[in-house]
Enzyme design. Structure first.
Site, PDB file in Angstrom:
ATOM      1  N   LYS A 141       0.900  -1.171   0.000  1.00  0.00           N
ATOM      2  CA  LYS A 141       0.000   0.000   0.000  1.00  0.00           C
ATOM      3  C   LYS A 141       0.924   1.202   0.000  1.00  0.00           C
ATOM      4  CE  LYS A 141      -1.781   2.921   2.357  1.00  0.00           C
ATOM      5  NZ  LYS A 141      -1.368   4.325   2.112  1.00  0.00           N
ATOM      6  N   GLU A 160       7.022  -0.630  12.929  1.00  0.00           N
ATOM      7  CA  GLU A 160       8.111   0.324  13.178  1.00  0.00           C
ATOM      8  C   GLU A 160       7.425   1.667  13.329  1.00  0.00           C
ATOM      9  OE1 GLU A 160      10.265   3.140  12.588  1.00  0.00           O
ATOM     10  OE2 GLU A 160      10.954   2.394  10.644  1.00  0.00           O
ATOM     11  N   CYS A 207      11.795   8.724  11.624  1.00  0.00           N
ATOM     12  CA  CYS A 207      11.386   8.332  12.988  1.00  0.00           C
ATOM     13  C   CYS A 207      12.583   8.126  13.899  1.00  0.00           C
ATOM     14  CB  CYS A 207      10.444   7.149  13.008  1.00  0.00           C
ATOM     15  SG  CYS A 207      10.658   6.026  11.726  1.00  0.00           S
ATOM     16  N   GLU A 229       6.532  13.679  18.937  1.00  0.00           N
ATOM     17  CA  GLU A 229       7.481  13.540  17.830  1.00  0.00           C
ATOM     18  C   GLU A 229       7.428  14.831  17.004  1.00  0.00           C
ATOM     19  OE1 GLU A 229       8.763   9.651  15.264  1.00  0.00           O
ATOM     20  OE2 GLU A 229       6.658  10.148  15.355  1.00  0.00           O
TER      21      GLU A 229
HETATM   22  C1  SIN Z   1      12.123   5.883   9.129  1.00  0.00           C
HETATM   23  O1  SIN Z   1      12.081   7.074   9.351  1.00  0.00           O
HETATM   24  O2  SIN Z   1      11.099   5.201   9.258  1.00  0.00           O
HETATM   25  C2  SIN Z   1      13.366   5.157   8.700  1.00  0.00           C
HETATM   26  C3  SIN Z   1      14.596   5.872   8.923  1.00  0.00           C
HETATM   27  C4  SIN Z   1      15.814   5.092   8.511  1.00  0.00           C
HETATM   28  O3  SIN Z   1      15.766   4.023   7.921  1.00  0.00           O
HETATM   29  O4  SIN Z   1      16.900   5.578   8.814  1.00  0.00           O
END
Ligand code: SIN
Length: 489
Positions: A184, A261, A295, A393
């Site tokens: 998706k 994740e 993230c 965040e």
């Molecule tokens: C992400 O922001 O989900 C991944 C970041 C990364 O792989 O360094």
């Protein structure tokens, strides 16, 4: 629709979903617009696929699973190698597509394509090392062996911040393990996903193995169909904790294997014994990569009182050299944010910090002369833990620095978080390095390093940052099930 991207290979510009090896419109005929976040220009119209389309993709994946699950690991390895090779051969075009739909500067987009291809190479090499074990039991006449089998059809729900790498980090191990996939694609960045599908086809990946569904309006419906389908045996999702929780709930009806994740709130800690220049360099990559929209980006910076001014001065000097602009311009170091909602969030964080006594020393404003999605890279001093940005965040280019006195105090502050994805710290004391790395409640630690991401290294979190690991030799386990076979001899 004509491409306005000026690609050397225009056939990488695809505006249809990819289902069962065919380029498809939505059954409803509906489309949605994809815009360049830098200019707001509409660059494509993609099918707004709904339940009907995603069911077809799932069924195609189910049909393909029958043969693909039994294919040789060597053939799958070769497909992944070829796919990676094609990505690298078309790096410039892919990077341009990433920049136009995501906004990140071309240099960073090229880096992402290399990073994305490296997941395919890594898992091509792992494909041929999926092995079982022989097991001794307490029954003398029994011999037990284990085999690892593909989990089956996988639903891969990917984010816009890494339009290429988050797809290959999931599809690479899935295909290596012999699973078929339904991706998706994010509504903001479907074009990279579709270009990858074109290259997957050229690499000989059979129809039905890698399906891409594009959708915007029907995102919740498509998500629900994937998570509740009894055919889909595994979900891998990268995105917010709120959405991860929802997908988890929805998947519970069919008890799927899941990798999540989710949100991070990565602390970046500078101890009094740190190499300050190295810490500044680490902070710059960890905080300002993708303009703060990853993230694992540093969220709150914790700097020991005795080195606070030196660290702040170093960081401010670097941030002042940044050149914000359209990612296609060669001198741009930082592009726009993905949309105005992201800009509003950073603005709110800055405003809240100011009201609570912080000082903005660089940036702090929207850049209307560039467009509504541009926000200045910002440094805030005298930050305190009651400020919103320390608890949410940020996902934007805001570095706020809090000062601390003791190791105990800073560890207590960061471990209080409900998130636990990544953490970074700088120290030259080897005992402290081990001690702090062990005591941080996170899945990934950067010790004197502002980067933790690498295809060989397990990527994932603890607590409400999710579970499962991506990349690394553990990453492939998420796409296999272990079967034990007991023989009586
Ligand atoms: C992400 O922001 O989900 C991944 C970041 C990364 O792989 O360094």
């Amino acid at each position: 629709m004509e491409s306005i991207m000026k690609l050397s290979d225009e056939s990488l510009f695809k505006c249809k979903g990819y289902i069962d090896g065919r380029w498809e419109d939505a059954k409803s005929g509906e489309t949605f617009e994809v815009s360049d976040p830098a200019t707001g220009t509409v660059v494509a119209a993609c099918p707004d696929m709904n339940n009907l389309d995603v069911v077809l993709a799932i069924e195609a994946a189910k049909r393909a699973q029958v043969l693909f699950g039994k294919s040789s690991a060597y053939s799958r390895s070769k497909m992944l190698q070829d796919w990676a090779g094609l990505m690298l051969a078309n790096k410039e075009d892919l990077a341009r597509i990433v920049t136009v739909e995501n906004g990140k500067p071309l240099a960073e987009a090229r880096g992402e394509i290399a990073y994305a291809a490296a997941f395919l190479t890594w898992f091509a090499e792992e494909a041929i090392r999926i092995q079982g074990e022989t097991v001794r039991t307490n029954v003398d006449s029994h011999r037990v062996v284990t085999v690892r089998e593909p989990v089956g059809v996988c639903g891969l729900i990917t984010p816009w911040n890494f339009p290429a790498a988050m797809i290959t980090r999931k599809a690479g191990p899935a295909i290596a393990a012999g699973c078929t996939t339904v991706v998706k694609a994010p509504g903001e960045t479907p074009l990279t996903a579709l270009a990858l599908a074109e290259l997957a086809e050229r690499a000989g990946i059979p129809g039905g193995v890698f399906n891409v569904v594009t959708t915007l309006k029907y995102t919740p419906e498509v998500g629900r169909t994937i998570t509740t389908s009894p055919i889909v045996r595994k979900i891998s999702f990268t995105g917010s904790t709120t959405v991860g929780r929802l997908l988890c709930e929805q998947s519970s009806s069919t008890i799927k294997k899941m990798s999540l994740e989710l949100g991070g709130l990565a602390p970046f800690i500078v101890f009094d014994d740190a190499d300050i220049e190295a810490a500044v360099a680490g902070a710059v990559v960890s905080k300002f990569r993708a303009s703060g929209q990853t993230c694992v980006c540093a969220n709150t910076m914790f700097v020991h009182r005795s080195v606070y001014d030196r660290f702040a001065k170093g960081l401010i000097e670097v941030v002042k050299t940044f050149k914000v602009g359209n990612g296609l311009h060669s001198d741009t170091t930082h592009g726009p944010l993905i949309h105005q909602k992201a800009v509003s969030k950073v603005s709110e964080h800055v405003q809240d910090a100011l009201e609570k006594g912080a000082t903005v020393v660089v940036g702090g404003n929207v850049l209307p002369e560039l467009g509504p999605t541009f926000f200045e890279p910002t440094v805030i001093l005298n930050a305190t833990l009651d400020m919103k940005f320390t608890q949410e965040e940020i996902f934007g280019p805001l570095a706020g620095i809090v000062s601390f006195e003791t190791e105990e105090e800073v560890l207590a502050a960061v471990n209080r978080s409900e998130y636990g994805l990544a953490a970074y710290f700088y120290s030259r004391d080897i005992s402290r390095c081990w001690r702090v790395a062990e005591r941080l409640d996170v899945g990934m630690v950067g010790v004197n390093s502002g980067i933790v991401s690498n295809p060989a290294s397990p990527f994932g979190g603890v607590k409400q940052s999710g579970y499962g690991r991506e990349g690394s030799k553990q990453g492939i386990d998420e796409y296999t099930t272990v079967k034990s076979i007991t023989f009586t001899v």
